[in-house]
Design a protein around this motif. Structure first.
Motif, PDB file in Angstrom:
ATOM      1  N   ALA A  23     -39.564  27.444 -22.840  1.00  0.00           N
ATOM      2  CA  ALA A  23     -40.258  26.284 -22.263  1.00  0.00           C
ATOM      3  C   ALA A  23     -40.047  25.046 -23.129  1.00  0.00           C
ATOM      4  N   SER A  24     -40.034  25.231 -24.450  1.00  0.00           N
ATOM      5  CA  SER A  24     -39.901  24.041 -25.303  1.00  0.00           C
ATOM      6  C   SER A  24     -38.469  23.493 -25.269  1.00  0.00           C
ATOM      7  N   ILE A  25     -37.479  24.357 -25.030  1.00  0.00           N
ATOM      8  CA  ILE A  25     -36.099  23.863 -24.872  1.00  0.00           C
ATOM      9  C   ILE A  25     -36.014  22.975 -23.634  1.00  0.00           C
ATOM     10  N   GLU A  26     -36.548  23.485 -22.520  1.00  0.00           N
ATOM     11  CA  GLU A  26     -36.486  22.727 -21.268  1.00  0.00           C
ATOM     12  C   GLU A  26     -37.252  21.402 -21.410  1.00  0.00           C
ATOM     13  N   THR A  64     -26.443  26.682  -9.454  1.00  0.00           N
ATOM     14  CA  THR A  64     -25.915  27.613 -10.449  1.00  0.00           C
ATOM     15  C   THR A  64     -27.068  28.229 -11.260  1.00  0.00           C
ATOM     16  N   ALA A  65     -26.701  29.243 -12.034  1.00  0.00           N
ATOM     17  CA  ALA A  65     -27.728  30.014 -12.741  1.00  0.00           C
ATOM     18  C   ALA A  65     -28.382  29.183 -13.840  1.00  0.00           C
ATOM     19  N   CYS A  66     -29.617  29.542 -14.137  1.00  0.00           N
ATOM     20  CA  CYS A  66     -30.370  28.863 -15.195  1.00  0.00           C
ATOM     21  C   CYS A  66     -29.708  29.117 -16.550  1.00  0.00           C
ATOM     22  N   TRP A  67     -29.840  28.164 -17.459  1.00  0.00           N
ATOM     23  CA  TRP A  67     -29.271  28.276 -18.802  1.00  0.00           C
ATOM     24  C   TRP A  67     -29.900  29.400 -19.608  1.00  0.00           C
ATOM     25  N   CYS A  68     -31.112  29.862 -19.185  1.00  0.00           N
ATOM     26  CA  CYS A  68     -31.855  30.817 -20.014  1.00  0.00           C
ATOM     27  C   CYS A  68     -31.311  32.240 -19.906  1.00  0.00           C
ATOM     28  N   GLY A  69     -30.413  32.465 -18.938  1.00  0.00           N
ATOM     29  CA  GLY A  69     -29.827  33.798 -18.827  1.00  0.00           C
ATOM     30  C   GLY A  69     -30.577  34.703 -17.864  1.00  0.00           C
ATOM     31  N   SER A  70     -31.544  34.164 -17.123  1.00  0.00           N
ATOM     32  CA  SER A  70     -32.344  34.985 -16.199  1.00  0.00           C
ATOM     33  C   SER A  70     -31.546  35.422 -14.975  1.00  0.00           C
ATOM     34  N   GLN A  71     -30.368  34.802 -14.741  1.00  0.00           N
ATOM     35  CA  GLN A  71     -29.533  35.040 -13.551  1.00  0.00           C
ATOM     36  C   GLN A  71     -30.123  34.404 -12.296  1.00  0.00           C
ATOM     37  N   ARG A  72     -31.302  33.775 -12.402  1.00  0.00           N
ATOM     38  CA  ARG A  72     -31.868  33.107 -11.225  1.00  0.00           C
ATOM     39  C   ARG A  72     -31.328  31.682 -11.169  1.00  0.00           C
ATOM     40  N   GLY A 126     -35.747  25.061 -13.967  1.00  0.00           N
ATOM     41  CA  GLY A 126     -35.613  23.760 -13.306  1.00  0.00           C
ATOM     42  C   GLY A 126     -36.692  23.531 -12.249  1.00  0.00           C
ATOM     43  N   ALA A 127     -37.556  24.531 -12.048  1.00  0.00           N
ATOM     44  CA  ALA A 127     -38.570  24.423 -10.983  1.00  0.00           C
ATOM     45  C   ALA A 127     -39.593  23.353 -11.342  1.00  0.00           C
TER      46      ALA A 127
END
Ligand SMILES: [Zn+2]
Ligand SMILES: [Zn+2]
Length: 339
Positions: free
Chosen positions: A257-260, A323-331, A338-339
């Motif tokens: 969360a703090s990265i985003e 495209t997929a989230c940077w966090c690696g969740s594959q979502r 980004g929500a």
């Protein structure tokens, strides 16, 4: 966690030396690292040292180990040379870059801007146009990296007092900043020399210079400001091995969360070229060893992020739509951070 490279408080000479050392450790990433080191040397004012790095890169360009982007190195070298009175040499290199017709927009923009900043507006216009003809063609939605070609061409054409053509209209529609390109590039702002108030004029000119300067820097230094991301397993290993770092990372979710949040704040303050770069414990330990420092020292973390980013390991933020989230969740990013 802080992002890397707060541009104003960097010891550019020290940073350049560190990047050169890192290039010795990771020869496969030397091109990206030495280009960034040269950028720091230019910012430190040591332009001859930057030229030596560009030359070192160019002399390493062999058929068995070709540079990824020799035209970019030449363009940066020319731009740097012209800044310390090596005009003839710079012009010869610029002619060579134009002849080579690179398929990457960055060298075109760098040489066109070198011409522009030395008041060669006609030649700058030709150069932007050649690059656009080669790379934009007549696509309705030209790829993002080609936008600076269209913006630069629009700017120079306004300075030359030319009417808008199709590409200028396209530049206007692509441009998404609050100030329109037409206002930003309004030559009256530059030519309003009839103004009675010299202070006004001076302020206006320095504002334009700053605009152009920031833009050039963003463009010719395509290095992301990267936030360090520890994947869950790495973060667990890191904080177990170095408990002093737990203060920086209370939990994995909090870390993400703090990265985003930091990236959104940087984006809203106008910082270009943002990215996320994944860290691993072994490479972090190797980095600490190369710096003669302890991995437990939290001040090492931003430097580690900078070094990874300089090696070209950062992914661009925000991710492209869908495209997929940077966090690696594959979502998808839009349904994740980004929500
Ligand atoms: Zn326009
Ligand atoms: Zn996510």
């Amino acid at each position: 966690m802080r992002p890397d490279t707060p541009a104003e408080n960097v010891d550019h000479a020290a940073e350049a030396a560190r990047l050169e050392r890192t290039a010795g450790l990771y020869p496969e990433d030397a091109e990206a690292l030495l280009l960034r080191a040269a950028a720091h040397l230019e910012l430190s004012g040591d332009r001859p040292a930057a030229t030596r790095l560009y030359d070192r890169l160019l002399s390493s360009d062999t058929p068995s180990a070709p540079l990824d982007n020799p035209s970019l190195v030449r363009a940066l070298k020319a731009s740097n040379l012209w800044e310390y009175d090596h005009e003839a040499e710079a012009r010869a290199i610029i002619d060579g870059v134009r002849m080579a017709a690179p398929r990457d927009p960055a060298p075109w923009v760098i040489v066109a801007e070198a011409l522009e900043s030395h008041d060669e507006l006609e030649a700058a216009h030709e150069t932007f146009t050649e690059g656009a003809r080669l790379l934009v063609a007549d696509a309705a939605r030209p790829p993002q990296p080609t936008h600076p070609l269209l913006y630069g061409r629009h700017r120079v054409r306004r300075m030359l007092g030319l009417e808008h053509d199709e590409w200028d209209a396209l530049a206007d529609t692509l441009h998404s900043m609050p100030v329109s390109l037409d206002e930003l590039h309004d030559p009256k702002r530059v030519w309003s020399l009839g103004s009675d108030d010299p202070a006004d004029l001076e302020a206006e000119i320095s504002r334009l210079r700053a605009e152009l300067g920031a833009y050039r820097q963003a463009l010719s230094r395509p290095f992301p400001v990267a936030m360090l991301h520890w994947p869950a397993g790495e973060l667990a290993e890191l904080t177990e091995a170095y408990p002093s770092l737990s203060a920086e990372y209370p939990s994995y979710d909090d870390h993400l969360a703090s990265i985003e949040a930091a990236l959104r704040e940087l984006a809203s303050s106008g910082t270009p070229n943002l990215g996320v770069v994944p860290g691993t414990v072994p490479s972090y330990e190797a980095f600490a060893a190369s710096e003669g420092a302890s991995p437990a020292d939290p001040t090492l973390l931003p430097q580690y992020a900078t070094t990874l980013a300089a090696r070209g390991l950062a992914v661009t933020w925000p991710p492209q739509p869908g495209t997929a989230c940077w966090c690696g969740s594959q979502r998808p990013y839009g349904e994740c951070h980004g929500a």
